[in-house]
Each structure stands twice: as C-alpha cells, then as structure tokens.
Design an enzyme around this catalytic site. Sequence first.
Site, short mmCIF file in Angstrom:
data_model
loop_
_atom_site.label_atom_id
_atom_site.label_comp_id
_atom_site.label_asym_id
_atom_site.label_seq_id
_atom_site.Cartn_x
_atom_site.Cartn_y
_atom_site.Cartn_z
N ASP A 1 54.01 -56.68 63.25
CA ASP A 1 54.70 -55.74 62.85
C ASP A 1 54.17 -54.45 62.41
O ASP A 1 53.26 -54.36 61.54
CB ASP A 1 55.49 -56.11 61.48
CG ASP A 1 56.71 -55.27 61.03
OD1 ASP A 1 57.94 -55.31 61.70
OD2 ASP A 1 56.61 -54.16 60.29
N ASN B 1 58.30 -42.67 61.30
CA ASN B 1 59.57 -42.26 62.00
C ASN B 1 59.79 -40.69 61.23
O ASN B 1 60.17 -39.73 61.76
CB ASN B 1 60.61 -43.13 62.12
CG ASN B 1 60.59 -43.63 63.60
OD1 ASN B 1 60.20 -43.17 64.37
ND2 ASN B 1 61.12 -44.83 63.66
N HIS C 1 61.53 -39.45 65.85
CA HIS C 1 61.77 -40.79 66.52
C HIS C 1 61.13 -40.78 67.85
O HIS C 1 60.63 -41.96 68.33
CB HIS C 1 63.22 -41.13 66.74
CG HIS C 1 63.90 -41.35 65.23
ND1 HIS C 1 63.76 -42.55 64.66
CD2 HIS C 1 64.72 -40.68 64.69
CE1 HIS C 1 64.64 -42.66 63.59
NE2 HIS C 1 65.18 -41.52 63.43
N ASP D 1 58.59 -43.69 69.01
CA ASP D 1 58.85 -44.59 70.43
C ASP D 1 57.23 -44.58 70.96
O ASP D 1 57.09 -45.33 71.53
CB ASP D 1 59.81 -43.97 71.30
CG ASP D 1 61.04 -44.11 70.85
OD1 ASP D 1 61.58 -44.87 70.06
OD2 ASP D 1 61.98 -43.52 71.45
N GLU E 1 60.33 -52.58 65.31
CA GLU E 1 58.81 -52.19 65.15
C GLU E 1 58.21 -53.62 65.35
O GLU E 1 56.82 -53.67 65.10
CB GLU E 1 58.38 -51.40 64.10
CG GLU E 1 58.59 -51.88 62.63
CD GLU E 1 59.95 -51.82 62.17
OE1 GLU E 1 59.82 -51.76 60.87
OE2 GLU E 1 60.79 -51.57 62.92
#
Length: 348
Positions: free
Chosen positions: A206, A214, A219, A223, A256
Amino acid sequence: MNKDPGQFKGVPPPEACSDSVCAMLDRVGVPRDSKWRGLILYMRSIKNYDFLDNEQKEQLQALGMEVLKARDFSEAKFQEIIKANERILSAPWNLALTRTLQETASLVQEFQGTLLKHKGGVQKLEKVTIEAVESGGDVERMLGTIRRGFKEMATLIEEDAEKMVAMSLTDSLTGIHNRRAFDTHIEKAVVRAEAEQRPLALFMCDIDHFKNFNDQHGHRIGDQALVVVGSILKGFAEEMKQLEDRDIFPARYGGEEFAVTLFNIGKEEAEELAEIIRRKIERYNFVIRDPDGQILASGIKINVSIGVAELLVDCPGCGVAHLVDAADKALYLAKSSGRNQVRVYVRP
C-alpha cells in the site's frame, strides 16, 4: 438508521467502557448513559474490526479524536458524525463501483471498435466471394479463394477474442493484472499449492499517505505514482521469472493497494523479496511533468508499507480468505508501526 444508543450502522455494538475509559469520558464532558458514549467506544475499538481496511480505521480514529477535541455533544453534531462515519464505511464500495464502471466503459468502447472492424472484414469477405464466383474460373481455385477469406476472418475474430479477455483481466491504468485477475489466480494458486504441498505466500503493498500525495500534487500525478509502483512490481516479477524461474504474480488490488502472490515461496523468502520491492520504490526518483513533458518537480519520493503472509498448511479451511486477511493484518501492522516497512503475519 438504527437509533439504538449502543449500535451504529454497519458495526457491531462496542463493549462497556472500563473504569479508566469512563473516567476519561467524564473528564471531556461526554454525557453519561448516552449514544455519544457508544459512538466514542466504537471509534476507540476500530482496530479490532477486520472488515475495515487500514485507511478506514485511520479516518474513523481521527473522527473520534475530532469529537473529543470539539466537545460538541449536540444532536446536530451527532448526526454529522454519523453521516461522516457512513461515508467512510461506504467509500471502498463506491471506489470499487467507480473502477468497475470505468473498466466496463473501456471494454464497451473496445468492443464497439472490434464490431466495426469485423463489419469491415465481413464486407471484404463478401466482396472476395462475389468476385470469385463472378470470375467463372476454375472451381477449385474459386473455392480456395473463398476458404482463405473465411480463414482470415476467423483468425481476426480469434485474435480479437483473446485481446478482449486480456483487457478484462488488465488494470487499464497501470497495465498489470487487475482485481478480477488476482481473484482468479489466487484461487487456482491455493488449490495447486495444497495439491502439490508447496508453500504459497502473499504480500499486500500500500502506498503510504497516498491521499495526502493526491491532495498535494493532484490526481493526474497520483495516477503516475500508481503506474510507477505497478511498473516496478511487474518488472521485478519478470526479472525473477527470467533469472530464477520464480512464479510471482503482481496485481492492482484496488485504489493504491497492490497484491503479489508468490508460488513455491515461503514467508521468510517472501519477506526478503518484499523488502527488495520496498527499497526499489523508496529509491525511485519520482519526477512530476506537465502535460507538455516539462519537469515541474523532481526528487519526490513515494514509500510503501507491505504485509506478508503464508498459506497455512495445518489449518483445514484456511484458504484464500484467511491468506488475504492475514496479509492485510500484517499490512495494518506495518502502517500502524510507522509505515515504509515490511511486516509479517504472526499466527496467534
């Protein structure tokens, strides 16, 4: 919504508080014999609820601290906290639904393109067939032309079918296996490990503080971080396959979080491999670029926490669900112990 003071939607009722906890609640002014006490006790016991993921537990514990600091025990505040609690509980399901819809939309778009391509192929086959018949030549040559046309069409359909299957098992963002592929793979891996009496390990990985990442970078950059982690996991699996013929299967589990199954590998070696992965990601120099490719920032680091578990061989019925749960518990331990580390599940 259940109005019982000791119960809250989606969670079991907490136990009565100990003398020390009750005394603490008295000091901060929590009304006695009220639903507020039940709510706060529930939030204090979050770590014991296996159906919550690590981020949910952290968010709910933070919500509990907010209640104690604000000391606002009005009905309006209670309803506000209950709604926040429900949003946190439903967030993973909403995320999974959004991801599934996005994957479905991508598949539909691909399927539409495939249909249009096949339409063109059918039209071409029709033209070839008509020309062969109208040419009036040798029958065998004419049939050979038509057979070749059908064979080419069948080959295209088979290739597209294989491509569609691959797409349905691939995460569209990172390019590695998706949750659907993971679920199928681990079921087969457990059956094989039990039949062949070989070890099977799993680690859950994780990205640390991903929400903050973020929020800070946006975002689109988030990504990119997911793509980087997926690429490192995929590259490591391919390297291990090529050099040592090891069977390692990385997948994006959701959000994530990533899952990696390691067939014929025990938890001690899996822990060593997980630590190699953690260091690879820690050393990665993350570069942020604008849409034109210009570097906006460099030297940014992302870290991961990893939980490792092994399929139990002396526990009938301890299959996929127990293995995933054990790895998730080890991940939570890594998170709660400071993050950016590997922890192994220890059987009680």
